[in-house]
Design an enzyme around this catalytic site. Structure first.
Site, PDB file in Angstrom:
ATOM      1  N   GLU A  99       0.848  -1.198   0.000  1.00 35.67           N
ATOM      2  CA  GLU A  99       0.000   0.000   0.000  1.00 35.67           C
ATOM      3  C   GLU A  99       0.885   1.251   0.000  1.00 35.67           C
ATOM      4  O   GLU A  99       1.996   1.237   0.528  1.00 35.67           O
ATOM      5  CB  GLU A  99      -0.879  -0.022   1.253  1.00 35.67           C
ATOM      6  N   LYS A 144      -9.946   0.817  -1.987  1.00 35.89           N
ATOM      7  CA  LYS A 144     -10.067   0.315  -0.614  1.00 35.89           C
ATOM      8  C   LYS A 144     -11.450   0.601  -0.039  1.00 35.89           C
ATOM      9  O   LYS A 144     -11.908   1.754  -0.013  1.00 35.89           O
ATOM     10  CB  LYS A 144      -8.983   0.970   0.237  1.00 35.89           C
ATOM     11  N   CYS A 182      -4.921  -3.794   3.096  1.00 39.55           N
ATOM     12  CA  CYS A 182      -4.596  -3.459   4.483  1.00 39.55           C
ATOM     13  C   CYS A 182      -5.744  -3.658   5.470  1.00 39.55           C
ATOM     14  O   CYS A 182      -6.041  -4.785   5.859  1.00 39.55           O
ATOM     15  CB  CYS A 182      -4.058  -2.035   4.537  1.00 39.55           C
TER      16      CYS A 182
END
Length: 277
Positions: A41, A115, A158
Site C-alpha cells: 500500500e 479500498k 490493508c
C-alpha cells in the site's frame, strides 16, 4: 504451480525514488522466476502532508506513476499488483482514491479496486495515536477478483483484513489467491498481522499474500514489515523481516484444489437467521 513475490518497501515522500526501488525489486523478483508480483500500500508515496498526496494524485489512466508501473510490468514480463496509488476523485479536491491497479505482462491495466474499509481508529496503548484515513481518502469498492493466468485473484487492501466477510465474497467469486497490499502499523502489526493473514487463509482455504511497508516514514508513521506468503492450511511459505526487499514462494494450486475437495469447509457453511416474532 505459480511463483509469486511480495515486495516490501520503505516508501517515503519522493515518488521518483520510490518507483525506482520498485523497478529494481520487481526486476530482481522476475529474474528469480516470479510470475506475479505484489507491491505494498502507498507504494509510490508516503507523504509528508495530505497536500503533497493530493498534488501527486493522477487521473485514472494517465500520469507518471501509472505509466512507470505499466513500464515495470511490461519490461519485467510479470503480472503486477500495483499496491495503492492516489487517484483523483471527482468533486473532492482535498481527498484521493486509494486505488489498487493490476497490470498484465503487457503493461495494461486489467483491474482497479479502491479500498473499501478506511482506517479511522485510535490505536490502544501508550501512544494513543489516532488515524483518520477518511480525512485523506474516499472509500471505494466494489468487491473485485481478477484472472491472472489460470489463477483467480481476490483484491483487498490493508485494513480490509479485519473484515472476513469481504474475503468470503471474494472466494464465492472464485478467488484462489487473496492479496493484501498493506501499510500495517508497527503496533497493530506486532499484535495482529500474522494472525489476520493466517486466519483469512485458513477460513477460505486460500493462498494469501501480504505485502507490507516497513520502517519509519514521514510524520512519524511506523510500519511493521514482515511481508508474508501463506498457504491454504495457514502455513507460512515465505516471510520477510524488517528490511526492504522481497520474498518468493511457489503456489501449489493442485494441492489447493485437492484440499478444498477433501476438506470441504467452504460448502459446509450454515447461516442461522432469527425469525421475526
Amino acid at each position: 504451480m505459480m511463483r509469486v513475490a511480495a515486495i516490501q518497501m520503505n516508501s517515503g515522500p519522493d515518488v521518483v525514488a520510490n518507483l525506482q526501488r520498485v523497478r529494481e525489486l520487481t526486476t530482481q523478483a522476475a529474474d528469480a522466476g516470479a510470475r506475479l508480483v505484489v507491491l505494498p500500500e502507498n507504494v509510490a508515496l508516503m507523504p509528508s502532508s495530505q497536500a503533497s498526496r493530493v498534488q501527486a494524485a493522477e487521473a485514472e489512466g494517465s500520469g507518471p506513476i501509472q505509466q512507470t508501473l505499466a513500464d515495470i510490468a511490461r519490461n519485467a514480463g510479470v503480472w503486477l499488483v500495483g499496491g495503492t496509488i492516489p487517484l483523483r476523485v471527482n468533486g473532492d479536491p482535498n481527498r484521493v482514491a486509494p486505488a489498487l491497479l493490476v497490470f498484465d505482462p503487457a503493461g495494461q491495466v486489467i483491474a482497479r479496486y479502491d479500498k473499501i474499509h478506511l482506517f479511522d481508529v485510535e490505536v490502544p496503548g501508550e501512544s494513543k495515536r489516532q488515524y483518520r484515513e477518511s480525512d485523506d481518502f474516499v472509500a471505494g469498492g466494489p468487491v473485485r477478483c481478477v484472472q491472472v493466468d489460470d489463477v483467480c485473484v481476490g483484491l483487498s487492501i490493508c485494513y480490509d483484513l479485519r473484515f472476513p466477510e469481504l474475503y468470503r465474497q471474494l472466494v464465492e467469486q472464485g478467488a484462489q489467491l487473496l492479496v493484501a497490499p498493506s501499510a500495517f502499523t508497527a503496533q497493530t502489526g506486532r499484535a495482529h498481522w500474522d494472525l489476520l493473514l493466517r486466519a483469512r487463509a485458513v477460513e477460505n482455504l486460500a493462498f494469501v499474500i501480504g505485502a507490507n511497508q516497513t520502517g519509519v516514514h514521514p510524520r512519524g508513521h511506523q510500519t511493521w514489515g514482515h511481508s508474508k506468503i501463506i498457504d491454504p492450511w495457514g502455513r507460512t511459505l515465505a516471510a520477510a523481516e524488517t528490511m526492504p526487499g522481497f520474498v518468493l514462494a511457489d503456489l501449489d494450486l493442485e494441492q489447493q484444489r485437492q484440499t478444498r475437495t477433501r476438506f470441504p469447509v467452504l460448502s459446509h457453511r450454515r447461516l442461522i437467521h432469527n425469525e421475526n416474532p
